[in-house]
Scaffold this motif. Structure first.
Motif: not given
Length: 693
Positions: A26-33, A447-453
Motif C-alpha cells: 500500500r502506497l500513501r498518496r500525497a503531493p510532492v513536498p 518524500l519517503s514517508t509514502r511507503h515504509f520500505a
C-alpha cells in the motif's frame, strides 16, 4: 417455466487478497513536498560536512542524526504545528541520548539490557497517548539505544547538546523556508486554510446526505474539524507578535460558528434526509469568505420542518451574523471567553497504567531488551542497530506488524545495496562523497514517508553514512543479518498471546470513545459525573435559567470540547481497528472480533448523542433523570468491560428509555457493540452489520 439463472464467471464474487498481504504494497498518496525536501537537503548534510571540516566528526554525526530524525517529523501543516511536532520529539530524543550516554559512561555494558527494558516500557506506554507523544517516545528510545551503543568521544551532556542543536537547525529551516505564498496570503494563511477546509468538508457532507457516501463524508468533516482545532490551539499556545490586528480573533470566531454548523449537520446526517443543493453549497461561500477575510453573502437554510433542520437553520443564521461582524475592517473585539469557546481541547487521554499502555509498553520493552542482549553477544561496539530496528518495528501506529517487518527488511536490503554500490562505483567513500550522499538522502526523507520500505531504505543510507564517518567502515555487511534477527524476534514477541492481544489494544480505544460520549451526554442532560469534576448544573443548555451570557458561553465551550474529545477518540479507535484488521492471523487461534462493525456502531453512538444534544437545545422535552442515568451507566459499564480486555464478565446493557428517540438509538447501538465484542467470528462480517435503527 422458471429457469434458474446461471451465474457466469463474470458475476462470481472476486476473491480479494488478505489485508495482511495487500497492506505490504500500500502506497500513501500525497503531493510532492518540495519545500520540505529542500529543508531535508540543507539539514543533515551541511551539519555533517561542518563537523568533518572542523575536525570533529563525532559531534557532526550527532547533529546530523538529530536533523535526520527531525526531518522524519517534518510533515505538512502550519509553522506552529511544525514547531510542536518537530520540537517536542527532538527534546525527548536529546533526553534519551543523555540517559544512554550516561549509562554507557558509568556502568557495565550489560546494564544496557535492564535500562532499555525500563525505557522501552515507558516509551511504549507513552505512545498510547497520541501521535506527538508516540513520535517523542520513539525518538527517546532510539536515541537512548544510540547513546549506549555508538561509541563517540565526548561527555554525555555535549552529545545531547549536539543532537538537540541538529534538530534545532531543522526547526530554524522550518521557520525560514516555507512553501511559496499565494497572492494576498497573510501570517495566518495556514490557519485560514485549515478553517476553510472545515467548511468545504461540511459542504461535501451536506451534499452526501441520504446517499451511500454520507458516513465517509461525515468522517472527513470530523477529521477536518480536528485538524483546524489543532492548528488554532497551537496558534493560541505559541502566539506570534500581534501585528495583524484582530485577524486571529476573527478567525477563531468564524471557526466557532463552523463547529456549531458541524454539530447541527451531524444531526441532519442522523435524520438521513437530503437537503436542497443550494443549502448544501452554502458552506462553500463561508470557505471562500474565510480565505478572503470578506463577507459570506446570503446563506440559504433548509425548511425548518423538523427539530434537526430547525437547529441547522439557526446555526446558519448565527454563522451569517458572525461572518458579517468579523469581516475585514469591521471586526469589533469580542469577549475573550467567546474566542475560547471553539478551542478547548479536553478529553480522556490514556495514561501510563491503562491496559493499552501496559500491553504496548511490555511488548516494546521485551522486544528492545531481547534484541539488545543478542546485539551485545554479537558486537563489542556499535551494537545499537538491532534494538533500534526493533523499536521502529514494534510501533503499531506505523501499520500492521507483518507489513512493517517485510517492508523493514526489504528497505534495509535496498539501502545497503545502494550504499555498497556507491562505495564500489567510487572506489571508497571520501568525506565529500559521504556528505553528498547525506544531502541527497536527506532530501528524500520527506518524500519517503509514502511507503515504509522506501523510508527504511533512505534512512539506512543515512545511518550507514553516519557510522562510516564515525569510524565503523564495515557496518554495511552486518546490517542485513541484524535486521533479519530483529524482524524474527519482533515477529515472535509481537504474536505472543499474553503480550499482543488486539482486544486490549483496540478495546481500550473504544472504551475511551464510550467514556468521552458518556461525559458528553452527562453534560448535555445535566447528569452528575461520578468520575469527573463536573457538578450537576441544574440549568438548561438553552440559557433560559442562566445567570449571564458568560455562563452559557463557558457551558457551550465545555460541551463542544467534550463532543470533540469523543470524535477524536473515535478516530483513534477506527485507526486501531483498521490496523488490527490487517494484522497477520495469530498462530495461537482464538476468536476474531469484527472491529469494523464495532466501529460503525460506535460512530452511531456518538452521532446519536450529538443528535440528542441538538434536540434538547431546541426545545424537545428533556428525558427524566432515571432514563439519562440508565443510558450513561450502560456506557460506563460497557467501557469498563472493554477496558478490562474482556477478562471480566459484563452484563448486557439494560432496556433503553421509552420516550426519547435519541437515547433509544444510543442503547440500540450499545447492544450491538456488546454482541459484537462478546461473540467472536472466524471472519469479520461486513462493516454495515451494525446498522442504524
Amino acid at each position: 417455466m422458471h429457469v434458474p439463472a446461471v451465474r457466469s464467471d463474470r458475476t462470481r464474487p472476486r476473491r480479494h487478497a488478505p489485508a495482511w498481504l495487500t497492506h505490504v504494497l500500500r502506497l500513501r498518496r500525497a503531493p510532492v513536498p518540495r519545500t520540505a525536501m529542500v529543508r531535508g537537503a540543507l539539514g543533515a548534510g551541511p551539519l555533517l560536512g561542518a563537523g568533518i571540516a572542523l575536525g570533529q566528526p563525532g559531534p557532526g554525526v550527532l547533529a546530523a542524526l538529530g536533523a535526520m530524525l527531525a526531518g522524519v517529523n517534518d510533515r505538512p501543516g502550519t509553522r506552529r504545528k511544525g514547531l510542536v511536532h518537530i520540537g517536542l520529539p527532538a527534546a525527548a530524543g536529546s533526553l534519551g541520548l543523555l540517559v544512554g550516554a550516561l549509562v554507557a559512561d558509568t556502568t557495565e555494558r550489560w546494564a544496557a539490557v535492564p535500562v532499555l527494558f525500563l525505557v522501552g516500557w515507558v516509551s511504549g506506554a507513552l505512545s498510547a497517548r497520541g501521535a506527538v507523544w508516540s513520535a517523542g517516545a520513539l525518538q527517546m528510545l532510539v536515541a537512548t539505544t544510540i547513546g549506549m551503543g555508538m561509541p563517540l568521544a565526548g561527555p554525555a551532556w555535549l552529545k545531547a547538546l549536539c543532537f538537540l542543536s541538529g534538530a534545532g537547525w531543522l526547526v530554524l529551516l522550518r521557520l525560514l523556508l516555507r512553501a511559496p505564498r499565494s497572492p494576498g496570503a497573510t501570517r495566518w494563511s495556514g490557519e485560514r486554510e485549515a478553517v476553510a477546509a472545515v467548511f468545504d468538508a461540511l459542504a461535501d457532507a451536506l451534499g452526501a446526505l441520504g446517499g451511500p457516501g454520507a458516513a465517509s463524508a461525515r468522517r472527513a468533516l470530523v477529521a477536518a474539524q480536528q485538524q483546524a482545532d489543532e492548528a488554532l490551539r497551537l496558534m493560541r499556545l505559541l502566539p506570534w507578535p500581534r501585528r495583524s490586528g484582530g485577524a486571529e480573533h476573527a478567525l477563531v470566531e468564524r471557526y466557532g460558528s463552523g463547529v456549531a454548523l458541524c454539530e447541527a449537520s451531524i444531526a441532519l446526517l442522523w435524520e438521513g434526509r437530503p437537503v436542497p443543493d443550494a443549502v448544501a453549497e452554502g458552506p462553500r461561500r463561508l470557505a471562500a469568505a474565510v480565505r478572503s477575510g470578506g463577507p459570506a453573502g446570503t446563506l440559504p437554510g433548509p425548511p425548518p420542518d423538523t427539530v434537526e433542520r430547525l437547529a441547522f437553520d439557526r446555526a446558519v443564521l448565527e454563522a451569517a451574523v458572525v461572518f458579517d461582524r468579523t469581516t475585514a475592517g469591521a471586526h469589533a473585539p469580542q469577549d475573550p471567553g467567546h474566542a475560547r469557546a471553539a478551542g478547548p481541547h479536553s478529553g480522556l487521554r490514556p495514561g501510563l497504567f491503562t491496559s493499552a499502555g501496559r500491553e504496548y509498553g511490555l511488548r516494546v520493552a521485551l522486544c528492545v531488551s531481547v534484541t539488545a542482549a543478542v546485539a551485545l553477544l554479537l558486537h563489542e561496539n556499535h551494537w545499537y542497530w538491532l534494538p533500534a530496528t526493533a523499536a521502529f518495528l514494534v510501533k503499531p501506529d506505523m501499520g500492521p506488524l507483518f507489513s512493517r517487518v517485510v517492508n523493514r527488511f526489504a528497505g534495509t536490503v535496498a539501502g545497503v545495496l545502494a550504499f555498497v554500490a556507491l562505495m564500489t562505483a567510487l572506489g571508497g567513500l571520501g568525506a565529500p562523497v559521504v556528505v553528498a550522499a547525506v544531502v541527497v538522502a536527506g532530501a528524500l526523507v520527506p518524500l519517503s514517508t509514502r511507503h515504509f520500505a522506501f523510508q527504511t531504505a533512505v534512512i539506512t543510507v543515512l545511518v550507514l553514512s553516519f557510522v562510516h564517518t564515525a569510524g565503523d567502515t564495515e557496518a554495511a555487511a552486518s546490517r542485513l543479518l541484524e535486521t533479519f534477527l530483529a524482524c524474527v524476534i519482533v515477529l515472535l514477541v509481537g504474536h505472543l498471546p499474553l503480550v499482543a492481544d488486539p482486544r486490549v489494544r483496540v478495546g481500550h480505544r473504544f472504551a475511551v470513545t464510550l467514556r468521552c460520549t458518556e461525559r458528553y451526554l452527562r453534560h448535555v442532560l445535566d447528569t452528575p459525573d461520578p468520575g469527573g469534576d463536573e457538578e450537576p448544573k441544574g440549568l438548561a443548555r438553552d440559557g433560559r435559567q442562566r445567570g449571564d451570557a458568560g455562563d452559557r458561553q463557558r457551558d457551550d465551550a465545555r460541551g463542544l470540547a467534550l463532543r470533540g474529545a469523543a470524535y477524536r477518540a473515535l478516530a483513534e479507535a477506527r485507526a486501531a481497528a483498521e490496523t488490527v484488521a490487517a494484522e497477520l492471523p495469530g498462530p495461537f487461534g482464538g476468536r476474531r472480533h469484527d472491529w469494523s462493525a464495532v466501529t460503525v456502531a460506535a460512530e452511531l453512538v456518538v452521532d446519536a448523542a450529538t443528535a440528542c444534544a441538538l434536540r434538547v437545545e431546541n426545545g424537545v422535552p428533556r428525558p427524566s433523570s432515571g432514563e439519562a442515568e440508565r443510558v450513561t451507566t450502560a456506557l460506563s459499564v460497557l467501557a469498563d468491560a472493554l477496558e478490562d480486555g474482556h477478562r471480566t464478565a459484563r452484563p448486557a446493557p439494560g432496556p433503553g428509555p421509552r420516550d426519547c428517540r435519541s437515547l433509544r438509538d444510543v442503547m440500540t447501538q450499545l447492544h450491538g457493540i456488546h454482541r459484537l465484542t462478546t461473540e467472536g467470528s472466524a471472519e469479520p462480517a461486513a462493516a454495515g452489520s451494525a446498522t442504524r435503527p
